[in-house]
Design an enzyme around this catalytic site. Structure first.
Site, PDB file in Angstrom:
ATOM      1  N   ASP A  17       0.791  -1.246   0.000  1.00 28.46           N
ATOM      2  CA  ASP A  17       0.000   0.000   0.000  1.00 28.46           C
ATOM      3  C   ASP A  17       0.824   1.297   0.000  1.00 28.46           C
ATOM      4  OD1 ASP A  17      -1.899  -1.950   0.230  1.00 28.46           O
ATOM      5  OD2 ASP A  17      -2.681  -1.303   2.159  1.00 28.46           O
TER       6      ASP A  17
ATOM      7  N   CYS B  74      -1.890  -2.470   7.872  1.00 30.13           N
ATOM      8  CA  CYS B  74      -1.870  -3.413   6.746  1.00 30.13           C
ATOM      9  C   CYS B  74      -0.640  -4.309   6.721  1.00 30.13           C
ATOM     10  CB  CYS B  74      -2.051  -2.658   5.436  1.00 30.13           C
ATOM     11  SG  CYS B  74      -3.710  -1.970   5.295  1.00 30.13           S
TER      12      CYS B  74
ATOM     13  N   LYS C 125      -6.723  -4.809  -2.961  1.00 29.36           N
ATOM     14  CA  LYS C 125      -7.343  -5.477  -1.801  1.00 29.36           C
ATOM     15  C   LYS C 125      -8.346  -4.558  -1.117  1.00 29.36           C
ATOM     16  CE  LYS C 125      -3.477  -4.413   1.364  1.00 29.36           C
ATOM     17  NZ  LYS C 125      -4.168  -3.578   2.314  1.00 29.36           N
TER      18      LYS C 125
HETATM   19  N1  TIU Z   1      -2.581   0.288   4.359  1.00 25.74           N
HETATM   20  C1  TIU Z   1      -3.023   0.510   5.580  1.00 25.74           C
HETATM   21  O1  TIU Z   1      -2.296   0.336   6.544  1.00 25.74           O
HETATM   22  N2  TIU Z   1      -4.303   1.027   5.722  1.00 25.74           N
HETATM   23  C2  TIU Z   1      -4.716   1.823   6.741  1.00 25.74           C
HETATM   24  O2  TIU Z   1      -5.862   2.224   6.814  1.00 25.74           O
HETATM   25  N3  TIU Z   1      -3.752   2.198   7.649  1.00 25.74           N
HETATM   26  C3  TIU Z   1      -3.889   3.097   8.681  1.00 25.74           C
HETATM   27  O3  TIU Z   1      -2.963   3.203   9.472  1.00 25.74           O
HETATM   28  N4  TIU Z   1      -4.982   3.817   8.781  1.00 25.74           N
END
Ligand code: TIU
Length: 241
Positions: A29, A167, A134
């Site tokens: 991400d 994530c 995802k």
């Molecule tokens: N990619 C991921 O970690 N999504 C989140 O929403 N992370 C947060 O820390 N909010």
């Protein structure tokens, strides 16, 4: 049949050993929505500049990993434009002015195909690399990620990306339960909260490596430099007829 070429990385809680042929770099991400202003991360009230220190070391890891011929898999958190794949709990969370699906300066927040939902330029995928979209925090939930790992014969994951405690952690925990050996690169994962960063990394390696291993990217790069050069499997030589 080739003999596995095991490489060892200086890591916590003890050295991490992997075979480059059965190891994937998984970049979680690294999207504008998390690392740049006006996206999902900021809509949740976070200071997105906290994550940017991961970019430089991750660029170096990505370059070396590509050169060594390891599999590279990117993930992107996001949703279909009609939000039909978005868990209802996720839609109602957050107390900011904007939510998933709302228009923002980089497009609709966390919606697939929008500029903000894509991976930052510095780490853009290249031909031959896999991108997993995802809807959840973990890479395995409602995706083809697990099937891809099996199909490619992957046994170990070198994990980077954001955020460490959300994530990255969810994916490492999912992977650990499925039998994968995970090395988390400490300076290539980032959190909006320095304390969470420290504790999340400790959690991975505690109790003898309850979820996996943790190493700095320089230790990983030093180990990778000892690997045999990548075979030129992408090159097809056509003989004259
Ligand atoms: N990619 C991921 O970690 N999504 C989140 O929403 N992370 C947060 O820390 N909010």
């Amino acid at each position: 049949m080739t003999t596995p070429a095991a490489i060892s990385v200086d890591a916590r809680p003890y050295e991490f050993t992997f075979d480059p042929a059965t190891t994937a770099l998984v970049i979680i991400d690294m999207q504008r929505d998390f690392l740049e202003p006006g996206g999902f991360g900021e809509s949740l009230g976070n200071d997105v500049s906290q994550l940017r220190s991961t970019i430089k070391p991750l660029e170096a890891v990505l370059a070396a990993t590509r050169a060594a011929g390891l599999e590279v898999i990117h993930t992107r958190e996001g949703h279909l434009p009609d939000l039909s794949d978005c868990p209802p709990s996720k839609l109602t969370r957050g107390r900011g002015d904007t939510h998933i699906g709302d228009p923002g300066p980089k497009g609709r927040i966390l919606i697939r195909g929008e500029y903000g939902q894509d991976i930052i330029d510095e780490l853009a995928p290249i031909d031959g690399e896999i991108v997993i979209d995802k809807p959840g925090k973990g890479a395995f939930y409602a995706t083809a990620f697990g099937d891809v790992l099996i199909e490619k014969g992957i046994k170990s994951l070198v994990v980077a990306g954001v955020t460490t405690e959300v994530c990255v952690h969810t994916t490492v925990r999912e992977a650990n339960d499925r039998g994968y050996e995970c090395l988390v690169l400490a300076d290539c994962v980032g959190s909006y909260f320095p304390e969470f960063q420290r504790v999340a990394l400790e959690m991975v390696a505690a109790q003898g490596g309850i979820f996996g291993w943790v190493a700095g990217s320089t230790d990983f790069l030093a180990a990778l430099a000892t690997a045999a050069p990548a075979t030129a499997s992408a090159t097809t030589v056509l003989q004259p007829s």
